[in-house]
Motif scaffolding. Structure first.
Motif, PDB file in Angstrom:
ATOM      1  N   ASN A  28      15.184  -6.747   4.951  1.00 12.86           N
ATOM      2  CA  ASN A  28      14.810  -5.589   5.757  1.00 12.86           C
ATOM      3  C   ASN A  28      16.026  -4.883   6.353  1.00 12.86           C
ATOM      4  O   ASN A  28      15.986  -3.665   6.569  1.00 12.86           O
ATOM      5  N   SER A 234       2.948  -8.848   8.438  1.00 17.59           N
ATOM      6  CA  SER A 234       4.187  -8.599   7.698  1.00 17.59           C
ATOM      7  C   SER A 234       4.586  -9.821   6.874  1.00 17.59           C
ATOM      8  O   SER A 234       5.170  -9.680   5.795  1.00 17.59           O
ATOM      9  N   ASP A 237       2.459  -9.622   3.800  1.00 17.72           N
ATOM     10  CA  ASP A 237       2.950  -8.537   2.940  1.00 17.72           C
ATOM     11  C   ASP A 237       4.233  -8.938   2.223  1.00 17.72           C
ATOM     12  O   ASP A 237       4.420  -8.617   1.039  1.00 17.72           O
ATOM     13  N   VAL A 244       8.402  -5.118   5.400  1.00 21.97           N
ATOM     14  CA  VAL A 244       7.893  -4.282   6.476  1.00 21.97           C
ATOM     15  C   VAL A 244       8.628  -2.953   6.559  1.00 21.97           C
ATOM     16  O   VAL A 244       8.052  -1.935   6.983  1.00 21.97           O
ATOM     17  N   THR A 247       6.518  -0.906   4.137  1.00 24.74           N
ATOM     18  CA  THR A 247       5.140  -0.621   4.550  1.00 24.74           C
ATOM     19  C   THR A 247       5.070   0.088   5.892  1.00 24.74           C
ATOM     20  O   THR A 247       4.159   0.883   6.141  1.00 24.74           O
ATOM     21  N   GLN A 253       8.712  -4.457  14.481  1.00 21.50           N
ATOM     22  CA  GLN A 253       9.710  -4.990  13.560  1.00 21.50           C
ATOM     23  C   GLN A 253      10.563  -3.875  12.967  1.00 21.50           C
ATOM     24  O   GLN A 253      11.783  -4.012  12.851  1.00 21.50           O
TER      25      GLN A 253
END
Length: 271
Positions: A28, A234, A237, A244, A247, A253
Motif C-alpha cells: 500500500n 481490507s 480484500d 485498500v 479499493t 487506512q
C-alpha cells in the motif's frame, strides 16, 4: 537495470518479527507513492514468502523446474520483466515459481536472487524502489542494508505488542551498529500497524492489542510516521488481490498510507 536507475532511492520495509503486516504496508505504500505521481517499483525480496503478487491480484499456478540465480549480462533471458499492476512496477520470485513451490536457497544464493530482482529487472524511469524484506536481520537484509550509492530509508513495521517492539529494537540496534562501522547513515522510521480495529458497523476504532510500555517501545528510538488500524474488510480484500489503496474501502487506512508516503518522500529528499 539502466545505469541511471541504479541511484533510485530505496525504501526497505522491514520488521523484527513476522505477522505484523509488513507486506501489506509495503504494497500500500508503493500504491500511495504511485497515487502521488511518483514512479514506483516494488521488489518482493521476501523469497521464502513472496506474497506481494497475490496481494496485487497476480498469481502464477504453473510450476517451474529451475530458477536462474545469476545471468551473464547480454545472455539470452538475462533480463527479468517487471510486471506493471495498478501503476506499480513489480519484481518478485513468485513470478519465477508456481504459487505452491518453495525457493529453497540459503545465504549467498538468496542474496544473488535478490540482486537479480534488483539489478536484472527492466525498470522504467523510477523515482522510488520499495523493497519488502523478510523479518529479522539475516542474509537478504544484510545485502539490502549494504547497498551503496543511493539514499535509503528503512521503514520498521510493528504492531502495538511489546514482543513486536522488542524484536524491532534488535533490528534498530543492528542498523545503528552498521552506521557505527562506517557503512553510511541509514534513515530509519517506523509504522505502527494494527494499531486498533475499525468497527465495520459503527466505524469506531477500538484497541486490538495491548500497547508496549514506553520503556520498551521503539518510539523512543525512531519517529512514528503513522498508525494504521486493522480492518476485517481490507484484510479480506487483500487476500483477494484488492489492496485498500486501490479499493479505498477503509478511509482511515488510506489516509495513513498517504501520510506515510508523503513523509517518506520528504525524508528521502532531505538526505
Amino acid at each position: 537495470m539502466p545505469d541511471s536507475s541504479q541511484q533510485v532511492p530505496v525504501i526497505a520495509v522491514a520488521s523484527g518479527k513476522g505477522g505484523v503486516g509488513k507486506t501489506t504496508v509495503a504494497v500500500n505504500l508503493a500504491l500511495a507513492l504511485t497515487a502521488q505521481g511518483r514512479r514506483t517499483g516494488l521488489i518482493d525480496a521476501d523469497l521464502y514468502g513472496p506474497d506481494v503478487p497475490r496481494m496485487m491480484g497476480l498469481r502464477r499456478r504453473a510450476e517451474t523446474s529451475s530458477v536462474t540465480l545469476f545471468a551473464r549480462p547480454g545472455a539470452p533471458d538475462s533480463r527479468l520483466q517487471a510486471v506493471s499492476q495498478h501503476g506499480v512496477q513489480l519484481a518478485s520470485a513468485a513470478f519465477l515459481l508456481g504459487e505452491n513451490q518453495a525457493l529453497a536457497v540459503q545465504g549467498g544464493l538468496a542474496q544473488l536472487m535478490v540482486r537479480r530482482l534488483l539489478l536484472d529487472s527492466d525498470w522504467h524511469d523510477l523515482d522510488y524502489l520499495v523493497m519488502d524484506l523478510p523479518p529479522g536481520t539475516a542474509d537478504i537484509q544484510q545485502y539490502v542494508f549494504a547497498l551503496s550509492g543511493r539514499p535509503m530509508c528503512v521503514l520498521v513495521v510493528v504492531t502495538p505488542q511489546v514482543i513486536a517492539h522488542q524484536d524491532a529494537r534488535r533490528l534498530i540496534a543492528h542498523l545503528r551498529q552498521r552506521g557505527g562501522r562506517g557503512a553510511g547513515a541509514i534513515d530509519v522510521a517506523g509504522v505502527e500497524n494494527m494499531s486498533g480495529q475499525v468497527c465495520p458497523s459503527c466505524g469506531q476504532t477500538t484497541p486490538l492489542f495491548p500497547s508496549a510500555p514506553p520503556a520498551e517501545s521503539i518510539w523512543e528510538l525512531i519517529p512514528k510516521l503513522a498508525a494504521v488500524p486493522f480492518s476485517h474488510q481490507s484484510a479480506r480484500d487483500a487476500d483477494e488481490g484488492r489492496p485498500v489503496m486501490v479499493t479505498g474501502a477503509v478511509p482511515e487506512q488510506v489516509a495513513a498510507y498517504q501520510l506515510i508516503a508523503e513523509q517518506i518522500s520528504q525524508r528521502l529528499s532531505s538526505t
